[in-house]
Design a protein around this motif. Structure first.
Motif, PDB file in Angstrom:
ATOM      1  N   ASN A 281    -111.451  14.255 -66.721  1.00 41.25           N
ATOM      2  CA  ASN A 281    -111.985  14.612 -68.038  1.00 41.25           C
ATOM      3  C   ASN A 281    -111.224  15.841 -68.523  1.00 41.25           C
ATOM      4  O   ASN A 281    -110.472  16.450 -67.747  1.00 41.25           O
ATOM      5  CB  ASN A 281    -113.504  14.839 -67.969  1.00 41.25           C
ATOM      6  N   PRO A 282    -111.372  16.239 -69.786  1.00 41.74           N
ATOM      7  CA  PRO A 282    -110.558  17.341 -70.316  1.00 41.74           C
ATOM      8  C   PRO A 282    -110.784  18.682 -69.649  1.00 41.74           C
ATOM      9  O   PRO A 282    -109.973  19.592 -69.823  1.00 41.74           O
ATOM     10  CB  PRO A 282    -110.970  17.391 -71.796  1.00 41.74           C
ATOM     11  N   TYR A 283    -111.862  18.852 -68.888  1.00 41.51           N
ATOM     12  CA  TYR A 283    -112.208  20.173 -68.386  1.00 41.51           C
ATOM     13  C   TYR A 283    -112.265  20.278 -66.861  1.00 41.51           C
ATOM     14  O   TYR A 283    -112.668  21.306 -66.330  1.00 41.51           O
ATOM     15  CB  TYR A 283    -113.555  20.614 -68.974  1.00 41.51           C
ATOM     16  N   ASP A 284    -111.877  19.237 -66.147  1.00 40.07           N
ATOM     17  CA  ASP A 284    -111.899  19.317 -64.690  1.00 40.07           C
ATOM     18  C   ASP A 284    -110.510  19.662 -64.162  1.00 40.07           C
ATOM     19  O   ASP A 284    -109.552  19.802 -64.919  1.00 40.07           O
ATOM     20  CB  ASP A 284    -112.411  18.012 -64.068  1.00 40.07           C
TER      21      ASP A 284
ATOM     22  N   TYR B  17    -111.827  19.919 -55.982  1.00 48.50           N
ATOM     23  CA  TYR B  17    -112.044  19.285 -57.280  1.00 48.50           C
ATOM     24  C   TYR B  17    -113.209  19.997 -57.951  1.00 48.50           C
ATOM     25  O   TYR B  17    -114.282  20.147 -57.351  1.00 48.50           O
ATOM     26  CB  TYR B  17    -112.375  17.800 -57.139  1.00 48.50           C
ATOM     27  N   THR B  18    -112.999  20.447 -59.188  1.00 54.67           N
ATOM     28  CA  THR B  18    -114.009  21.202 -59.912  1.00 54.67           C
ATOM     29  C   THR B  18    -114.204  20.617 -61.298  1.00 54.67           C
ATOM     30  O   THR B  18    -113.238  20.266 -61.971  1.00 54.67           O
ATOM     31  CB  THR B  18    -113.599  22.682 -60.034  1.00 54.67           C
ATOM     32  N   SER B  19    -115.484  20.530 -61.725  1.00 54.26           N
ATOM     33  CA  SER B  19    -115.773  20.023 -63.062  1.00 54.26           C
ATOM     34  C   SER B  19    -117.076  20.618 -63.572  1.00 54.26           C
ATOM     35  O   SER B  19    -118.051  20.709 -62.820  1.00 54.26           O
ATOM     36  CB  SER B  19    -115.887  18.493 -63.059  1.00 54.26           C
ATOM     37  N   PRO B  20    -117.119  21.057 -64.831  1.00 52.03           N
ATOM     38  CA  PRO B  20    -118.400  21.450 -65.413  1.00 52.03           C
ATOM     39  C   PRO B  20    -119.253  20.210 -65.659  1.00 52.03           C
ATOM     40  O   PRO B  20    -118.753  19.173 -66.082  1.00 52.03           O
ATOM     41  CB  PRO B  20    -117.992  22.129 -66.731  1.00 52.03           C
ATOM     42  N   LEU B  21    -120.542  20.323 -65.375  1.00 54.92           N
ATOM     43  CA  LEU B  21    -121.475  19.230 -65.641  1.00 54.92           C
ATOM     44  C   LEU B  21    -122.181  19.408 -66.975  1.00 54.92           C
ATOM     45  O   LEU B  21    -122.738  18.455 -67.526  1.00 54.92           O
ATOM     46  CB  LEU B  21    -122.498  19.132 -64.511  1.00 54.92           C
ATOM     47  N   SER B  22    -122.168  20.635 -67.482  1.00 51.47           N
ATOM     48  CA  SER B  22    -122.716  20.957 -68.796  1.00 51.47           C
ATOM     49  C   SER B  22    -122.188  22.327 -69.167  1.00 51.47           C
ATOM     50  O   SER B  22    -121.387  22.913 -68.434  1.00 51.47           O
ATOM     51  CB  SER B  22    -124.249  20.954 -68.773  1.00 51.47           C
TER      52      SER B  22
ATOM     53  N   ILE C 252    -123.615  24.504 -66.230  1.00 52.33           N
ATOM     54  CA  ILE C 252    -123.622  24.060 -64.828  1.00 52.33           C
ATOM     55  C   ILE C 252    -122.211  23.640 -64.420  1.00 52.33           C
ATOM     56  O   ILE C 252    -121.526  22.927 -65.158  1.00 52.33           O
ATOM     57  CB  ILE C 252    -124.581  22.875 -64.623  1.00 52.33           C
ATOM     58  N   LEU C 253    -121.802  24.063 -63.247  1.00 53.29           N
ATOM     59  CA  LEU C 253    -120.486  23.719 -62.729  1.00 53.29           C
ATOM     60  C   LEU C 253    -120.613  23.266 -61.279  1.00 53.29           C
ATOM     61  O   LEU C 253    -121.432  23.796 -60.524  1.00 53.29           O
ATOM     62  CB  LEU C 253    -119.538  24.921 -62.823  1.00 53.29           C
ATOM     63  N   ALA C 254    -119.818  22.273 -60.888  1.00 52.63           N
ATOM     64  CA  ALA C 254    -119.814  21.780 -59.508  1.00 52.63           C
ATOM     65  C   ALA C 254    -118.395  21.806 -58.965  1.00 52.63           C
ATOM     66  O   ALA C 254    -117.428  21.544 -59.692  1.00 52.63           O
ATOM     67  CB  ALA C 254    -120.366  20.358 -59.440  1.00 52.63           C
ATOM     68  N   SER C 255    -118.271  22.118 -57.686  1.00 53.04           N
ATOM     69  CA  SER C 255    -116.967  22.148 -57.034  1.00 53.04           C
ATOM     70  C   SER C 255    -117.090  21.630 -55.608  1.00 53.04           C
ATOM     71  O   SER C 255    -117.972  22.075 -54.864  1.00 53.04           O
ATOM     72  CB  SER C 255    -116.395  23.568 -57.021  1.00 53.04           C
ATOM     73  N   PHE C 256    -116.225  20.694 -55.251  1.00 54.09           N
ATOM     74  CA  PHE C 256    -116.187  20.158 -53.891  1.00 54.09           C
ATOM     75  C   PHE C 256    -114.817  20.470 -53.297  1.00 54.09           C
ATOM     76  O   PHE C 256    -113.784  20.210 -53.929  1.00 54.09           O
ATOM     77  CB  PHE C 256    -116.410  18.647 -53.892  1.00 54.09           C
ATOM     78  N   SER C 257    -114.785  21.034 -52.111  1.00 58.45           N
ATOM     79  CA  SER C 257    -113.521  21.447 -51.504  1.00 58.45           C
ATOM     80  C   SER C 257    -113.413  21.007 -50.055  1.00 58.45           C
ATOM     81  O   SER C 257    -114.417  20.921 -49.337  1.00 58.45           O
ATOM     82  CB  SER C 257    -113.345  22.971 -51.590  1.00 58.45           C
ATOM     83  N   LEU C 258    -112.197  20.718 -49.646  1.00 57.05           N
ATOM     84  CA  LEU C 258    -111.847  20.434 -48.261  1.00 57.05           C
ATOM     85  C   LEU C 258    -110.883  21.515 -47.792  1.00 57.05           C
ATOM     86  O   LEU C 258    -109.982  21.916 -48.540  1.00 57.05           O
ATOM     87  CB  LEU C 258    -111.189  19.058 -48.134  1.00 57.05           C
ATOM     88  N   SER C 259    -111.049  21.981 -46.567  1.00 57.10           N
ATOM     89  CA  SER C 259    -110.196  23.055 -46.071  1.00 57.10           C
ATOM     90  C   SER C 259    -109.962  22.914 -44.582  1.00 57.10           C
ATOM     91  O   SER C 259    -110.643  22.153 -43.886  1.00 57.10           O
ATOM     92  CB  SER C 259    -110.823  24.424 -46.373  1.00 57.10           C
TER      93      SER C 259
END
Length: 293
Positions: free
Chosen positions: A148-151, A178-183, A186-193
Motif C-alpha cells: 500500500n502507499p504507506y507501508d 514489514y511495517t504498515s499503519p492500520l489507521s 495505529i501502526l503495526a510492525s513485524f520483524s525477523l532478526s
C-alpha cells in the motif's frame, strides 16, 4: 518522511527495526502533504518515554524479570535518533522525499547479560559478569509502498564491538521488518532478526567452567567449552503502536505493546546454563508510554 517518523515513535527498546518511507506517484502535492497536512514531525522533534519489559533473567534462562526501559528518540538537524535494545542508534543520512532510502550511522548498547537480576541460584554461583558496552556501524535500506502507499520493508544490520573489555568480541544483528499503519493512530510492525557473535563473545557467556563455581561442588554444572563463533539466536517480534487521541501526527501521548519470541541455537542453546538450568525458548513482552513534542 512522516510514516518513517511515526514508526520511530512506536519503536520502544529497538525491537522494531522497520523505518518506512512514503512513495509519491507524481510531483503534485498528494502523498504525505495532502494526507497528513502539517504535523509535529515537520522539522526537529523529540520523543521521551518509558516502558516495562518482561524478559529472561539471562540469555537462556527460564526465569523472567521486569526491567524499566527509558526511551529518547527524534530528529535534529537531519540526524535521526532511534532506540536500540539497551541502547541507541544515530542515522546520518537524511531521508529522501520518495523512493528507496538508505541508513548509515552508529549504534551503541549496554549488554547486561548475567550482570544483574540472575534469578537461578546455581547460575548465580558462577558470579556476575561485567557489562559490555557495544558500539559500531549500522546500515540499512528501506523499500516503500510494497503493498500500500504507506507501508515498507526494511533490511538493516548492526555490527558492534565491545569497547569495555567484558566479552571483548563482535556482535552482528541482521534484521528484516514489514511495517504498515492500520489507521491514522495505529501502526503495526513485524520483524525477523538474528544474532551472530564471535568466539570471544560465546566463550564469555556460554563456557561453563567448574572452577568458577563458588557453591557446593555437587551442584556445579558440567564443563562446557564453546566451539568458535556462530549464530546465537533467531527471533520474531510483533509491535503495535497506538496514539491515545487517535491522531499520531499531532504528537502527544502514545502507547506501544511488543511481544517477541527467539530460539537459541549453537553454543547459546547447548551450554548447560541453558540445557540444564534454562530453556532454548525465549519470550518477551513489553508495554510503554511515550510523549512527542
Amino acid at each position: 518522511m512522516i510514516i518513517r517518523q511515526l514508526t520511530a515513535i512506536f519503536a520502544i527498546s529497538g525491537l522494531a527495526a522497520a523505518t518506512p518511507a512514503i512513495a509519491q506517484d507524481t510531483a503534485e502535492p498528494q502523498g504525505p502533504s495532502a494526507e497528513f497536512g502539517e504535523t509535529v514531525f515537520d522539522g526537529d522533534f523529540i520523543t521521551i518515554g518509558a516502558g516495562a519489559a518482561v524478559s529472561p533473567s539471562y540469555t537462556g534462562s527460564d526465569d523472567y524479570v521486569i526491567s524499566v526501559l527509558p526511551v529518547i528518540l527524534g530528529s535534529y538537524g537531519g540526524v535521526n535518533i532511534s532506540p536500540r535494545a539497551g541502547g541507541i542508534k544515530l542515522d546520518f543520512i537524511p531521508d529522501p522525499e520518495s523512493g528507496v532510502g538508505f541508513d548509515l550511522g552508529v549504534a551503541a548498547r549496554l549488554r547486561n547479560n548475567r550482570a544483574s537480576q540472575i534469578e537461578d541460584e546455581v547460575v548465580l554461583q558462577y558470579g556476575e559478569l561485567e557489562r559490555a558496552i557495544e558500539v559500531g556501524p549500522s546500515i540499512g535500506i528501506n523499500f516503500p509502498a510494497v503493498l500500500n502507499p504507506y507501508d515498507s520493508i526494511s533490511v538493516a544490520t548492526d555490527v558492534m564491538f565491545d569497547i569495555n573489555g567484558a566479552h571483548g568480541g563482535t556482535v552482528v544483528t541482521p534484521s528484516i521488518s514489514y511495517t504498515s499503519p492500520l489507521s491514522r493512530g495505529i501502526l503495526a510492525s513485524f520483524s525477523l532478526s538474528a544474532e551472530w557473535a564471535s568466539e570471544d563473545f560465546q566463550d564469555y557467556y556460554f563456557t561453563s567452567d567448574p572452577a568458577d563455581f563458588t557453591g557446593p561442588a555437587v551442584d556445579a554444572l558440567p564443563a562446557y567449552q564453546v566451539d568458535g563463533g556462530g549464530f546465537t539466536s533467531f527471533g520474531a517480534n510483533l509491535l503495535m503502536g497506538f496514539d491515545l487521541d487517535g491522531d499520531v501526527t499531532n504528537g502527544g501521548l502514545g502507547l506501544v505493546a511488543i511481544t517477541g519470541y527467539s530460539r537459541l541455537v549453537g553454543d547459546a542453546a547447548d551450554t548447560p546454563f541453558t540445557t540444564i538450568r534454562g530453556s532454548r525458548d525465549q519470550f518477551l513482552g513489553a508495554l510503554g508510554l511515550t510523549y512527542t513534542f
